[in-house]
Scaffold this active site. Structure first.
Site, PDB file in Angstrom:
ATOM      1  N   PRO A  45       0.611  -1.250  -0.032  1.00 11.31           N
ATOM      2  CA  PRO A  45      -0.068  -0.055   0.129  1.00 11.31           C
ATOM      3  C   PRO A  45       0.992   1.355   0.080  1.00 11.31           C
ATOM      4  CG  PRO A  45      -0.622  -1.520   1.655  1.00 11.31           C
ATOM      5  CD  PRO A  45       0.649  -2.103   1.141  1.00 11.31           C
ATOM      6  N   GLU A  46       0.625   2.028  -0.789  1.00  8.89           N
ATOM      7  CA  GLU A  46       1.255   3.363  -0.960  1.00  8.89           C
ATOM      8  C   GLU A  46       0.127   4.656  -0.780  1.00  8.89           C
ATOM      9  OE1 GLU A  46       3.541   3.842  -4.737  1.00  8.89           O
ATOM     10  OE2 GLU A  46       3.846   1.667  -4.670  1.00  8.89           O
TER      11      GLU A  46
END
Ligand SMILES: [Zn+2]
Length: 277
Positions: free
Chosen positions: A2-3
């Site tokens: 996840p960014e």
């Protein structure tokens, strides 16, 4: 992993679902995901406190508590925060990987599940939280980050621009997916020294980055493998990816086959040698 868009999606969902909710207690099943506190301390400090806000900074999901503590979750590769209203909300597979559970006064359960257990959950007091957040660079979507300020932050670096974009002390929240996408959008060679970008190139890159990040947030992020939101749903950005995961396929702008390399920073870089020259 996840960014910014994925973490933002998680934080927004959790805020909507959990702000104002009172915690009855917490149970730690696998303490190896914990940072800064023992399982006993985590359970003790989460007894009868209220979640006031869920928010994101960089790739962290932060739950503020009325006790002054904050739960700080870094999902990394396979971590997810899952809210259980009824037992059918959680798949059998997810249930196998639950590491800790928070029980709310209204009966709902909030789980942190992590398949590879490379993510972390910390419980921080105000000073500890400040110390964790202080070294982080500006948020790319924050209007206070002007093109000029962004350009200045790149000026003294001889490292590859792609690597610098992912440096959380220069810019917070961007990782491999969105660094690749933004550089393609801005037509910049990922291997170029960050300090070699002109002011106008840096400005174009900031605009490209904001466009890509905003577009991804609008469809709840990119799901590769195990990223899911707080309701177990997947993000919808994969069909919009122009380079990431598309090595060997034709560039959408010029049809040249995209190059796939790990020579720049050890991570997968995909780019078009023709229009990112
Ligand atoms: Zn091209």
């Amino acid at each position: 992993m996840p960014e910014l868009p994925e973490t933002e999606t998680i934080a927004r969902d959790l805020h909507q679902m959990l702000a104002g909710a009172r915690i009855r207690n917490a149970t730690v099943l696998r303490a190896d995901v914990l940072r800064t506190v023992t399982a006993a301390e985590f359970e003790h400090r989460l007894r009868s406190v209220t979640i006031t806000r869920a928010w994101r900074r960089a790739k962290l999901v932060i739950l503020d508590l009325d006790s002054g503590d904050a739960i700080v979750v870094q999902p990394r590769f396979t971590g997810a925060m899952l809210v259980e209203v009824t037992p059918e909300d959680i798949s059998d597979r997810d249930r196998l990987y639950i590491t800790l559970t928070v029980t709310l006064d209204d009966g709902r359960l909030v789980h942190y599940r992590d398949i590879r257990r490379l993510g972390t959950v910390a419980l921080l007091d105000r000073d500890q939280l400040s110390a964790v957040l202080a070294p982080l660079g500006p948020e790319p979507l924050d209007p206070a980050l002007t093109a000029e300020r962004f350009s200045v932050s790149l000026r003294n670096s001889r490292q590859a621009i792609k690597k610098v974009l992912m440096d959380q002390q220069v810019l917070a929240g961007v990782g491999n997916i969105y660094a690749n996408e933004s550089l393609w959008m801005a037509r910049i060679d990922p291997s170029r020294a960050a300090g070699s970008l002109s002011d106008s190139e840096a400005g174009a890159l900031l605009i490209a980055m904001r466009d890509v990040l905003s577009a991804s947030i609008a469809v709840r992020g990119t799901s590769f493998r195990d990223y899911v939101d707080a309701s177990g749903g997947r993000g919808g950005f994969v069909p919009f990816l122009q380079v990431y995961g598309r090595g060997g396929l034709p560039c959408a702008r010029c049809a040249t086959p995209l190059v796939d390399t790990s020579a720049i920073d050890g991570r997968t870089t995909v780019f078009c040698w023709r229009c990112q020259a």
